[in-house]
Each structure stands twice: as C-alpha cells, then as structure tokens.
Scaffold this active site. Structure first.
Site, PDB file in Angstrom:
ATOM      1  N   CYS A 165      44.341  35.784  30.017  1.00 22.69           N
ATOM      2  CA  CYS A 165      45.176  36.743  30.755  1.00 22.69           C
ATOM      3  C   CYS A 165      46.370  37.174  29.895  1.00 22.69           C
ATOM      4  O   CYS A 165      46.192  37.609  28.770  1.00 22.69           O
ATOM      5  CB  CYS A 165      45.585  36.121  32.093  1.00 22.69           C
ATOM      6  SG  CYS A 165      46.297  37.286  33.283  1.00 22.69           S
ATOM      7  N   ASP A 205      35.387  40.705  36.282  1.00 24.22           N
ATOM      8  CA  ASP A 205      36.842  40.539  36.305  1.00 24.22           C
ATOM      9  C   ASP A 205      37.463  41.688  37.096  1.00 24.22           C
ATOM     10  O   ASP A 205      37.294  42.854  36.732  1.00 24.22           O
ATOM     11  CB  ASP A 205      37.363  40.535  34.869  1.00 24.22           C
ATOM     12  CG  ASP A 205      38.857  40.256  34.751  1.00 24.22           C
ATOM     13  OD1 ASP A 205      39.566  40.334  35.766  1.00 24.22           O
ATOM     14  OD2 ASP A 205      39.299  39.956  33.632  1.00 24.22           O
ATOM     15  N   HIS A 253      37.722  36.687  36.285  1.00 21.63           N
ATOM     16  CA  HIS A 253      38.861  36.649  35.355  1.00 21.63           C
ATOM     17  C   HIS A 253      39.197  35.230  34.914  1.00 21.63           C
ATOM     18  O   HIS A 253      39.426  34.972  33.744  1.00 21.63           O
ATOM     19  CB  HIS A 253      40.080  37.286  36.038  1.00 21.63           C
ATOM     20  CG  HIS A 253      41.278  37.421  35.148  1.00 21.63           C
ATOM     21  ND1 HIS A 253      41.323  38.337  34.116  1.00 21.63           N
ATOM     22  CD2 HIS A 253      42.473  36.764  35.133  1.00 21.63           C
ATOM     23  CE1 HIS A 253      42.506  38.247  33.509  1.00 21.63           C
ATOM     24  NE2 HIS A 253      43.216  37.296  34.096  1.00 21.63           N
TER      25      HIS A 253
END
Length: 419
Positions: free
Chosen positions: A234, A328, A362
């Site tokens: 991230c 994601d 994600h």
C-alpha cells in the site's frame, strides 16, 4: 471413538495444519467450525460442512466441503475463511513474541448453521498459531529518529536484512516481520507515523528517515552486506519503490499492491521534492455497506499533470518484484505495476518482475491469514474497501509468500565465485 485431530497443534501461523475426524458413522454430515479472539477480544469465526466417508472419517486435506464459508477441497479453509463477528474488523497480531493466536476447532452433528448455547460440539480441539520461532530475538529500536522493532533469527549470521513497511494503518506492525525472521531473515519492522514520538499524521514522506533506517540495519554486525531488501504494501509500497529509486543501500524491493507514483502527500529527499497526485474526493464510491471504494480516485499517473509525480524506477539499482491482486478495490495496482515495468523496459532495464493474482484483493498477507475485505483505518471517517475473493486470495497469499522468500534469498546473498 470419536476423535478430532489437528496436527501440528502448535506451529507458525504460516504453516499448514492437518485436520482429521475419525469415529463417525459412515456418510454422516457434520459441521466443522473454527473460532478465535484477537487481543482486543474481537471474535472471528468460520464453518464448513463435510460428509464422512464409508470408514467414518473426514480428512480436510482430501475431502470437499459441501457448503458453509467455502466449497471444495481446501485444507486450510477454516483458517483463511475466518470472518469478524463485527463488520470491518481486521485480524492483526499485536504481541508477536509472547503469545499465539488460539484457534478452537469444534465438530457438530449434521449441518449446524448457528452456534447456540443449547448446541454443544461433539468434540473440540485447540491449536496455537505462533508468529515467532524458538530462539528468535526482538529488539526495540529507538536510535536517532528511527522507531521500530528488529527481529533476528538464532545464530551468528550474517543474515539478509529486510525492512518491512505497512501503509495507512500507521503505528508499528510486526507480524510479517517476525514470520519472515522465523525463516532466516533479519527484519526491521519500521514505523513511520502514528507511533511514539513520530508524527501523528503522515503529512510528508521524508526519505532521509528511511535512509537512516537502512544505514542502521546495515551497520548491525549480524546483517549481510552490501545491501538490504524492502517488503512493502500500500503506502509502504510507494515508499519502498521510492527507496529503490533513490537509496543505494536498497538491493531488492517487494511492492505489494502499491502505486508507481507519489500519492496524497509530498515525498522529500534532500533537496528534491516530488509533489503528489491528490485523491479526487468526488471519485470515491461509497458501497451499500458504507465502505469507501478508492480504486479510481487518483486517476492515471501518465496524465500530463500527474507525470511529475511518477517515480523514476529506471534509477533503481536492484530488482523489483511487483505483487498485484486483480480484485484490489483500493488501487489499480496492475496498471501501476505495468507502467513501472514499461518504464524500466524503455530504459533498457529488465530488473522488474510482476506477479498478478486474479481474485486477490489489496491486503495480501502471509499464508492462511483471513481475507480482510473491508476495514476501518485510523483517521478516516468511513471504512475502506480492500476487495478479494476468499479462496483465490488465500491461494495468492500462499504462493506469493514463497516467491517473496525466494526473491530475497536470490538477491540479498552475495554471489559466490566458482572455483
């Protein structure tokens, strides 16, 4: 005699458990459940329905589940399908050294859809899921500006050194670092905001802080030189990629579902400042659940106005492994990774590699971690949608974890000359 066995009963959290039931009537339908409470007391549960074979046995390594939280043959399905009792909770291990997660496995007669005080399990078994191995050392790091925790495997070393970076969750997240250390790496779980005397909010990424952390790690007598690795996800993956571009100490980087450009806050390194692509609030989609869908809120980094924010990946001296979940819902990581790969190729570089996992979301974490589809993040008004299909996400986590370790072993150990 009815028996439920789970072996090993105590193991690392990234190791599989073999679950078997014996002593059932032939062809009987049963329900297997798993449950655990995190360190805050939040409950996570899963269930699956099985049919005993003619010998009165269920072996989850071979037998398919007919319903519940998954269908088909999934030996670790009861673990990766754990879901929070309250919405938007993420399962995170805080104390990685002193206590495991205790997972309770229960067997019920027939198809049991709901737990009830009036329905008692026929038999139960408890397993321990540890995040550290015997002999592993954890040292709190408070040197200069650097704040984190260093995990060292037993032995003299030297060990390949890795910095572990998480994203917008802030604070100090240690569970991935301690598990990697259990597999022979020296890992610095690095905090960079919302921890101790670090800034409460991330208003700027100062790359010199991460350079200081890299130098600190390389100065340790048990760390293999000349370079370190970075594992990142991230926002952390954005920083990890920037470290690859600007810091000579970084020899190999794993970027999990991250951008190829600077997002939301400026990135500073010495006299250079990279201005970010800002999130367009109007593009945030809100789901029926109330979770925010951020995938499209930053636009395309290649747009003229955004081009100045793209990281110069062609300057990276070491290899980069991009890991992408195609489901994601927070970031179009595939598009970002493809752009970075093309950028490398256009400069004659072949140092990029991309692993794409259809169905993965994600938050790709170590094997058998439950899918976190959406969760709350500190400082945000609404939960964020992370995405992913549970079974596909679980398969991606298991495969990626092995590839990450192979990548670091390949690129962080000095090549030995042939005699």
């Amino acid at each position: 005699m009815l028996q439920l066995t789970a072996t090993p009963a105590s193991a690392l959290a990234d190791e599989p458990v073999h679950i078997r039931v014996t002593g059932l009537p032939p062809s009987q339908m049963v329900t297997l459940t798993a449950s655990l409470k995190d360190e805050k007391g939040n409950l996570f549960q899963s269930r699956a329905f099985y049919r005993a074979n003619e010998a009165g046995q269920v072996d989850v390594e071979q037998d398919p589940a007919f319903g519940g939280d998954y269908v088909g043959v999934h030996p670790m399905g009861l673990f990766w399908s754990l879901k929070p009792e309250r919405a938007f909770q993420r399962l995170l291990k805080k104390d990685v050294m002193n206590s495991p997660f205790w997972v309770t496995l229960d067997l019920y007669d027939s198809v049991c859809l709901e737990d009830s005080a009036t329905v008692q399990p026929r038999v139960s078994q408890t397993v321990q899921r540890w995040f550290s191995a015997p002999g592993l050392q954890r040292t709190q790091i408070r040197e200069g500006r650097v704040r984190g925790a260093l995990f060292l495997p037993p032995g003299e070393g030297p060990f390949p050194g890795v910095i572990d970076l998480f994203g917008g969750i802030g604070g100090l997240v240690e569970f991935r670092a301690s598990l990697l250390a259990a597999h022979g790496f020296a890992v610095l779980a690095l905090a960079y905001f919302a921890y101790e005397d670090l800034p409460d909010q991330l208003l700027e990424v100062d790359l010199e802080y991460f350079e200081e952390a890299a130098n600190l790690l390389l100065a340790h007598p048990k760390i293999q030189r000349p370079g370190i690795g970075v594992i990142s996800v991230c926002k952390g993956a954005e920083i990890g990629l920037a470290m690859a571009c600007y810091l000579k100490q970084v020899a190999a980087v794993v970027c999990i579902n991250g951008p190829n450009a600077v997002l939301n806050v400026p990135l500073r390194y010495r006299d250079q400042v990279v201005q970010p692509i800002l999130c367009v609030v109007e593009r945030i989609q809100v789901q029926v659940s109330g979770a925010g869908h951020l995938r499209s809120c930053h636009g395309d980094p290649r747009d003229v106005l955004n081009g100045q924010s793209v990281l110069p990946v062609e300057k990276a001296e070491g290899p980069i492994l991009f890991i992408v979940g195609e489901k994601d819902e927070c970031l179009d990581g595939r598009a970002h990774a493809l752009q970075a790969m093309e950028q490398l190729r256009s400069h004659g570089r072949s140092s990029g590699r991309m692993l794409v996992y259809p169905g993965a979301g994600h938050l790709l974490e170590p094997p058998y971690s439950p899918l976190c589809y959406a969760s709350r993040s500190p400082g945000l008004a609404r939960p964020l949608l992370w995405g992913g299909d549970p079974a596909a996400h679980a398969a991606a986590q298991e495969h990626a974890w092995g590839e990450i370790q192979k990548f670091f072993w390949q690129h962080l150990l000095p090549t030995r000359s042939k005699l």
